[in-house]
Enzyme design. Structure first.
Site, mmCIF file in Angstrom:
data_model
loop_
_atom_site.group_PDB
_atom_site.id
_atom_site.type_symbol
_atom_site.label_atom_id
_atom_site.label_comp_id
_atom_site.label_asym_id
_atom_site.label_seq_id
_atom_site.Cartn_x
_atom_site.Cartn_y
_atom_site.Cartn_z
ATOM 1 N N HIS A 81 0.839 -1.203 0.000
ATOM 2 C CA HIS A 81 0.000 0.000 0.000
ATOM 3 C C HIS A 81 0.873 1.252 0.000
ATOM 4 C CE1 HIS A 81 -4.065 -1.740 1.558
ATOM 5 N NE2 HIS A 81 -3.515 -2.494 0.637
ATOM 6 N N PRO A 91 -4.859 0.648 18.671
ATOM 7 C CA PRO A 91 -4.561 0.098 17.340
ATOM 8 C C PRO A 91 -4.576 1.098 16.192
ATOM 9 C CG PRO A 91 -6.763 -0.535 18.046
ATOM 10 C CD PRO A 91 -6.121 0.144 19.215
ATOM 11 N N TYR A 121 3.346 7.122 9.813
ATOM 12 C CA TYR A 121 2.576 5.933 9.424
ATOM 13 C C TYR A 121 3.485 4.858 8.817
ATOM 14 C CZ TYR A 121 -1.533 3.239 8.070
ATOM 15 O OH TYR A 121 -2.482 2.245 7.968
ATOM 16 N N LYS A 137 0.623 0.209 15.070
ATOM 17 C CA LYS A 137 2.046 0.226 15.448
ATOM 18 C C LYS A 137 2.472 -0.957 16.325
ATOM 19 C CE LYS A 137 3.326 3.749 13.212
ATOM 20 N NZ LYS A 137 3.715 3.272 11.897
ATOM 21 N N TYR A 162 -9.721 5.381 7.035
ATOM 22 C CA TYR A 162 -9.899 5.755 8.447
ATOM 23 C C TYR A 162 -10.971 6.844 8.474
ATOM 24 C CZ TYR A 162 -5.458 3.415 9.624
ATOM 25 O OH TYR A 162 -4.449 2.494 9.823
#
Ligand code: APR
Ligand code: PHB
Length: 390
Positions: free
Chosen positions: A72, A293, A385, A297, A201
């Site tokens: 991704h 979550p 990220y 990580k 998200y």
């Protein structure tokens, strides 16, 4: 029994450590309380940073991850009914993540351990750790009604948040930092194609939602829920209806639903124990820290602890140097606190907090607007990220 390193816990941390030590010719025994089937039944986030991928390659277990994992280069933030893509690949100068389930990582590590003929003692009862403040630590456990003792040079506490290693440290020798969030994540796993090829998200007035996946045919979805909810109260239909309400119109149209193959509610917690070394015992992974979550990580942090711990032990045995061991805790904690900060921030930004009301919602929306329209802000999100440099 005698070994160089006794590893408590056969989750991803313990198994990865075992594999890296084996590659370096260091002998280790893993002692696990549960059965292998039970360990594999735990469903957890599966977004791997480059550092984690590299480590799995180094451990010789990366083949299936590269073949089946989904690469991704971005993800979507959804707020005020609209999706905005964070192009992490472009924003970080070419970095990516791989979506590959933690269950699969564990599976690959278990297979590698089995084919190397290495010892894992599953279903060990009453595991206890002793004398780690001396040069001769010991581990005791019971298996099939028989008591055993292992003598070792070091103990690696890879036994998760509820394990016994951290709990065996004298009070006063450890400081715990903790934050509990006032909501949980209701998660569903289903054999349906993901609603989008990348993760979404979502921040909505009804609460957070996340659209994730395990493969092109298996989806993982979450919705924020009150901590008082019981999973039995949530039928599949109720879950899909709630998720749909938290999506944008396009995703809503494209959502394919089906029977859940797993459904659970997880509380959200931030936790760090300091230090992570007590004489000849080290903590690694969830035994030492938990992140909520949001941002996935947990596994990546566990992997970096294991990287630092394995290299410290290799240095100890190979070069007779204690430098790596002496700096283990400090090196890990610097990275851990940065990931704790990021996970706390991303959680705070995306969820409905009961006490913050409509003002809080407006502030979140303003920050999301800023994040998605300022290159500096998007870059900071993307950099965290994909994983901060080691
Ligand atoms: N004796 C032996 N084993 C134990 C004991 C005990 N007393 N207590 C716990 N264990 C085992 C658990 O059964 C589990 O298999 O230790 C293992 C710990 O595994 P995890 O909880 O998966 O922790 P870790 O290996 O550090 O993995 C970290 O898990 O929660 C996620 O997000 C987190 O992805 C991260 C990963
Ligand atoms: C998951 O797929 O379970 C997942 C993905 C990303 C997250 C959290 C969980 O941030």
């Amino acid at each position: 029994m005698r070994t160089q390193v006794a590893i408590i816990g056969a989750g991803p941390s313990g198994l990865l450590l075992g594999q890296l030590l084996h590659k370096a010719g260091i002998d280790a025994i893993i002692i696990e309380r549960q059965s292998p089937e039970y360990v594999l039944s735990r469903i957890r986030a599966g977004v791997l940073e480059q550092v984690t991928m590299d480590l799995l390659d180094e451990a010789g277990v990366g083949t299936r991850m590269h073949k089946e994992g989904l690469v991704h280069g971005g993800f979507d933030l959804l707020f005020k009914g609209q999706r905005h893509r964070i192009d992490m690949h472009e924003l970080t100068g070419g970095k990516k993540v791989i979506v590959y389930g933690q269950t699969e990582v564990t599976h690959d590590l278990m297979d590698a351990r089995k084919s190397a003929g290495l010892a894992t003692i599953y279903e060990a009862n009453n595991v206890s750790v002793h004398d780690f403040d001396t040069k001769k630590p010991r581990v005791r456990f019971e298996k099939d009604g028989v008591n055993h003792e292992i003598e070792c040079d070091f103990i690696a506490g890879c036994d998760g948040f509820h394990g016994i290693c951290r709990a065996s440290v004298p009070e006063g020798a450890v400081t715990n930092y903790e934050k509990i969030y006032p909501f949980g994540w209701l998660g569903v796993l289903a054999d349906v194609p993901p609603v989008s090829h990348e993760l979404i998200y979502a921040n909505t007035e009804r609460g957070f939602a996340l659209c994730s996946m395990r493969s092109k045919t298996r989806s993982r979805y979450y919705v924020q829920c009150p901590l008082s909810d019981k999973v039995e109260q949530w039928s599949d239909e109720a879950f899909w209806a709630e998720l749909r309400l938290r999506l944008d119109p396009q995703a809503r149209d494209q959502l394919i639903t089906g029977p859940s193959i797993e459904k659970s509610i997880a509380p959200l917690r931030s936790f760090v124990a300091e230090p992570m070394r007590f004489g000849r015992m080290f903590l690694a992974g969830d035994a030492a820290h938990i992140v909520p979550p949001t941002g996935a990580k947990g596994l990546n942090l566990a992997a970096t602890d294991v990287k630092y711990l394995s290299s410290a032990l290799i240095e100890f045995y190979g070069e007779k140097s204690a430098a790596g061991i002496d700096t283990y805790s400090e090196r890990c904690l610097r990275r851990i606190w940065k990931a704790e900060r990021f996970s706390w921030w991303f959680t705070s930004l995306m969820h409905q907090f009961p006490e913050s009301g409509s003002f809080g919602q407006k502030i979140q929306e303003a920050e999301l607007d800023y994040l998605t329209h300022s290159r500096a802000a998007s870059q900071s999100l993307a950099e965290n990220y994909v994983g901060l440099p080691l």
